[in-house]
Write a protein that holds these residues in place. Structure first.
Motif, PDB file in Angstrom:
ATOM      1  N   LYS A 219      -6.622 -34.394 -40.669  1.00 10.43           N
ATOM      2  CA  LYS A 219      -7.851 -34.853 -41.319  1.00 10.43           C
ATOM      3  C   LYS A 219      -7.556 -35.439 -42.701  1.00 10.43           C
ATOM      4  O   LYS A 219      -8.117 -36.467 -43.086  1.00 10.43           O
ATOM      5  CB  LYS A 219      -8.842 -33.691 -41.440  1.00 10.43           C
ATOM      6  CG  LYS A 219      -9.403 -33.217 -40.105  1.00 10.43           C
ATOM      7  CD  LYS A 219     -10.379 -32.061 -40.297  1.00 10.43           C
ATOM      8  CE  LYS A 219     -10.925 -31.583 -38.953  1.00 10.43           C
ATOM      9  NZ  LYS A 219     -11.824 -30.405 -39.117  1.00 10.43           N
ATOM     10  N   LEU A 220      -6.650 -34.763 -43.444  1.00 12.41           N
ATOM     11  CA  LEU A 220      -6.285 -35.270 -44.762  1.00 12.41           C
ATOM     12  C   LEU A 220      -5.586 -36.620 -44.656  1.00 12.41           C
ATOM     13  O   LEU A 220      -5.801 -37.514 -45.483  1.00 12.41           O
ATOM     14  CB  LEU A 220      -5.369 -34.263 -45.474  1.00 12.41           C
ATOM     15  CG  LEU A 220      -6.011 -32.950 -45.913  1.00 12.41           C
ATOM     16  CD1 LEU A 220      -4.948 -31.976 -46.410  1.00 12.41           C
ATOM     17  CD2 LEU A 220      -7.045 -33.189 -47.002  1.00 12.41           C
ATOM     18  N   ALA A 221      -4.751 -36.766 -43.607  1.00 10.66           N
ATOM     19  CA  ALA A 221      -4.043 -38.037 -43.404  1.00 10.66           C
ATOM     20  C   ALA A 221      -5.022 -39.160 -43.088  1.00 10.66           C
ATOM     21  O   ALA A 221      -4.865 -40.288 -43.569  1.00 10.66           O
ATOM     22  CB  ALA A 221      -3.025 -37.888 -42.279  1.00 10.66           C
ATOM     23  N   GLU A 222      -6.016 -38.837 -42.262  1.00 14.42           N
ATOM     24  CA  GLU A 222      -7.024 -39.855 -41.930  1.00 14.42           C
ATOM     25  C   GLU A 222      -7.780 -40.277 -43.185  1.00 14.42           C
ATOM     26  O   GLU A 222      -8.040 -41.465 -43.395  1.00 14.42           O
ATOM     27  CB  GLU A 222      -7.995 -39.296 -40.882  1.00 14.42           C
ATOM     28  CG  GLU A 222      -7.367 -39.124 -39.502  1.00 14.42           C
ATOM     29  CD  GLU A 222      -8.294 -38.419 -38.530  1.00 14.42           C
ATOM     30  OE1 GLU A 222      -9.369 -37.964 -38.974  1.00 14.42           O
ATOM     31  OE2 GLU A 222      -7.942 -38.331 -37.337  1.00 14.42           O
ATOM     32  N   GLU A 223      -8.119 -39.296 -44.027  1.00 14.39           N
ATOM     33  CA  GLU A 223      -8.831 -39.607 -45.271  1.00 14.39           C
ATOM     34  C   GLU A 223      -7.927 -40.387 -46.220  1.00 14.39           C
ATOM     35  O   GLU A 223      -8.366 -41.323 -46.890  1.00 14.39           O
ATOM     36  CB  GLU A 223      -9.300 -38.301 -45.929  1.00 14.39           C
ATOM     37  CG  GLU A 223     -10.260 -38.485 -47.081  1.00 14.39           C
ATOM     38  CD  GLU A 223     -11.573 -39.122 -46.667  1.00 14.39           C
ATOM     39  OE1 GLU A 223     -12.199 -39.763 -47.529  1.00 14.39           O
ATOM     40  OE2 GLU A 223     -11.969 -38.988 -45.487  1.00 14.39           O
ATOM     41  N   LYS A 224      -6.631 -39.984 -46.258  1.00 12.60           N
ATOM     42  CA  LYS A 224      -5.670 -40.688 -47.110  1.00 12.60           C
ATOM     43  C   LYS A 224      -5.491 -42.123 -46.637  1.00 12.60           C
ATOM     44  O   LYS A 224      -5.376 -43.047 -47.447  1.00 12.60           O
ATOM     45  CB  LYS A 224      -4.329 -39.946 -47.066  1.00 12.60           C
ATOM     46  CG  LYS A 224      -3.344 -40.385 -48.133  1.00 12.60           C
ATOM     47  CD  LYS A 224      -3.605 -39.663 -49.430  1.00 12.60           C
ATOM     48  CE  LYS A 224      -2.484 -39.865 -50.427  1.00 12.60           C
ATOM     49  NZ  LYS A 224      -2.695 -39.120 -51.674  1.00 12.60           N
ATOM     50  N   GLU A 225      -5.477 -42.314 -45.318  1.00 16.89           N
ATOM     51  CA  GLU A 225      -5.334 -43.649 -44.757  1.00 16.89           C
ATOM     52  C   GLU A 225      -6.521 -44.519 -45.160  1.00 16.89           C
ATOM     53  O   GLU A 225      -6.362 -45.699 -45.501  1.00 16.89           O
ATOM     54  CB  GLU A 225      -5.229 -43.564 -43.236  1.00 16.89           C
ATOM     55  CG  GLU A 225      -4.911 -44.882 -42.564  1.00 16.89           C
ATOM     56  CD  GLU A 225      -4.743 -44.745 -41.066  1.00 16.89           C
ATOM     57  OE1 GLU A 225      -4.399 -45.740 -40.426  1.00 16.89           O
ATOM     58  OE2 GLU A 225      -4.953 -43.643 -40.537  1.00 16.89           O
ATOM     59  N   LYS A 226      -7.721 -43.931 -45.131  1.00 22.81           N
ATOM     60  CA  LYS A 226      -8.908 -44.674 -45.562  1.00 22.81           C
ATOM     61  C   LYS A 226      -8.811 -45.043 -47.041  1.00 22.81           C
ATOM     62  O   LYS A 226      -9.160 -46.146 -47.446  1.00 22.81           O
ATOM     63  CB  LYS A 226     -10.170 -43.842 -45.302  1.00 22.81           C
ATOM     64  CG  LYS A 226     -10.495 -43.631 -43.834  1.00 22.81           C
ATOM     65  CD  LYS A 226     -11.731 -42.744 -43.690  1.00 22.81           C
ATOM     66  CE  LYS A 226     -12.042 -42.459 -42.228  1.00 22.81           C
ATOM     67  NZ  LYS A 226     -13.190 -41.546 -42.066  1.00 22.81           N
ATOM     68  N   LEU A 227      -8.334 -44.072 -47.848  1.00 23.62           N
ATOM     69  CA  LEU A 227      -8.182 -44.324 -49.276  1.00 23.62           C
ATOM     70  C   LEU A 227      -7.191 -45.449 -49.535  1.00 23.62           C
ATOM     71  O   LEU A 227      -7.460 -46.365 -50.315  1.00 23.62           O
ATOM     72  CB  LEU A 227      -7.724 -43.048 -49.982  1.00 23.62           C
ATOM     73  CG  LEU A 227      -7.262 -43.190 -51.442  1.00 23.62           C
ATOM     74  CD1 LEU A 227      -8.405 -43.689 -52.316  1.00 23.62           C
ATOM     75  CD2 LEU A 227      -6.725 -41.869 -51.976  1.00 23.62           C
ATOM     76  N   LEU A 228      -6.025 -45.378 -48.849  1.00 22.86           N
ATOM     77  CA  LEU A 228      -4.999 -46.402 -49.046  1.00 22.86           C
ATOM     78  C   LEU A 228      -5.486 -47.781 -48.611  1.00 22.86           C
ATOM     79  O   LEU A 228      -5.122 -48.793 -49.199  1.00 22.86           O
ATOM     80  CB  LEU A 228      -3.723 -46.021 -48.281  1.00 22.86           C
ATOM     81  CG  LEU A 228      -3.003 -44.772 -48.796  1.00 22.86           C
ATOM     82  CD1 LEU A 228      -1.821 -44.427 -47.898  1.00 22.86           C
ATOM     83  CD2 LEU A 228      -2.528 -44.978 -50.236  1.00 22.86           C
ATOM     84  N   ALA A 229      -6.324 -47.806 -47.552  1.00 27.21           N
ATOM     85  CA  ALA A 229      -6.859 -49.083 -47.089  1.00 27.21           C
ATOM     86  C   ALA A 229      -7.929 -49.607 -48.039  1.00 27.21           C
ATOM     87  O   ALA A 229      -8.137 -50.826 -48.145  1.00 27.21           O
ATOM     88  CB  ALA A 229      -7.440 -48.937 -45.685  1.00 27.21           C
TER      89      ALA A 229
END
Length: 325
Positions: free
Chosen positions: A159-169
């Motif tokens: 879940k944190l990775a998915e949120e981090k991916e959204k942040l990075l995008a």
């Protein structure tokens, strides 16, 4: 052959053969058989309580017991391998994954905690190998608990990775105009000379000189907050809300390619370079906002420029020249 016994007869002055009485003979035979039976019974009891002689059933049980002991030994070796692999995963989880995603590591005592309360292994007591069985069972249950904790941790990391991916995008990470479309990087963030008043004032963005109609691209994922001509000095401009406190502004456009409320992704074509508003020549005025504060866009081009291109841009952006707006 039984021994023959004699006695001396003084009357006849000769030895006479002793004839045993029948009752005594029978008694002796009875004692012999009774003694033999008792000796045989005691011998049987002795043999049954030693390992000298085993019945086929006992031999089968012994083989089965040795097989169980071997299986427990194999099981413990496999548990050792599982513990080693699990320990490696836990180490990476705490010191790599959770650290990268800024999550608190799981304490070692929580991972290794046993099971308190009532005696969970009472039903396993009272056997010859109870200690081995209880130790293996307890070890297996702790491994199962560790796996459950690790599984939940990996779910959290996902879940944190998915949120981090959204942040990075979402973070503005590319130059809004392609390098090959640029005439030059006209002016950077900082104190510059106003082209109209010739006074020194703060320039809150970066100016990219390009011919009218040059494509402009979204620098990060987000939602178009504004696409209008209703802000003083900017002319036709677009504002994109990227979330996480980030917002980008693209000013002096000649034409829009998006509308208010539209979702865009990094690299999407959003408009075209123009000379509208308070502008001296066709160019794009580009700003980056973080938490309602304007910041230097020069720090947000890691996604589209080489080290050499970034160095050249940095050199031009830091020159205190005249801005184009």
């Amino acid at each position: 052959m039984s021994k023959v016994k004699y006695y001396y007869d003084p009357d006849t002055l000769s030895y006479r053969k002793i004839e045993p009485k029948k009752a005594k003979r029978y008694r002796n035979i009875a004692f012999f058989f009774l003694g033999s039976l008792l000796f045989g019974f005691l011998g049987l009891i002795f043999l049954l309580n030693t390992n000298l002689i085993n019945t086929p059933h006992e031999l089968s049980l012994q083989r089965e017991l040795k097989n169980y002991e071997l299986q427990f030994e194999i099981l413990n070796r496999k548990m050792s391998q599982i513990e080693q692999v699990l320990g490696n995963i836990e180490e990476r989880d705490n010191n790599l994954y959770r650290l990268y995603f800024e999550a608190n590591p799981i304490p070692e005592e929580q991972r290794r905690a046993g099971f308190g309360g009532i005696n969970r292994y009472k039903s396993l007591e009272g056997y010859n190998n109870s200690d081995m069985i209880i130790a293996s069972t307890r070890r297996l249950e702790i491994i199962q608990k560790q796996m459950v904790i690790q599984s939940k941790s990996l779910d959290e990391i996902t879940k944190l990775a998915e949120e981090k991916e959204k942040l990075l995008a979402a973070i503005p990470a590319i130059q809004p105009i392609k390098n090959e479309d640029l005439t030059r990087m006209a002016s950077g963030y900082g104190w510059r000379t106003d082209p109209f008043t010739k006074a020194r004032k703060m320039h809150w963005g970066m100016d990219f000189t390009s011919p009218k109609g040059t494509p402009i691209y979204a620098s990060g994922d987000g939602k178009v907050e504004r696409a209008d001509n209703n802000s003083s000095g900017y002319g036709k401009h677009i504002r994109i809300d990227h979330g996480y406190g980030y917002m980008t502004l693209y000013a002096h456009l000649s034409q829009y390619n998006v509308k208010t409320g539209q979702k865009v992704e990094r690299g999407d074509l959003i408009g075209f370079v123009g000379n509208t508003g308070r502008s001296e020549a066709p160019h794009l005025h580009y700003e980056v906002w973080k938490d309602n504060e304007r910041i230097n866009p020069i720090n947000f081009y890691y996604g589209s420029l080489t080290a050499e291109e970034f160095e050249n841009m940095l050199k031009y952006a830091t020159q205190e020249n005249q801005s184009l707006d």
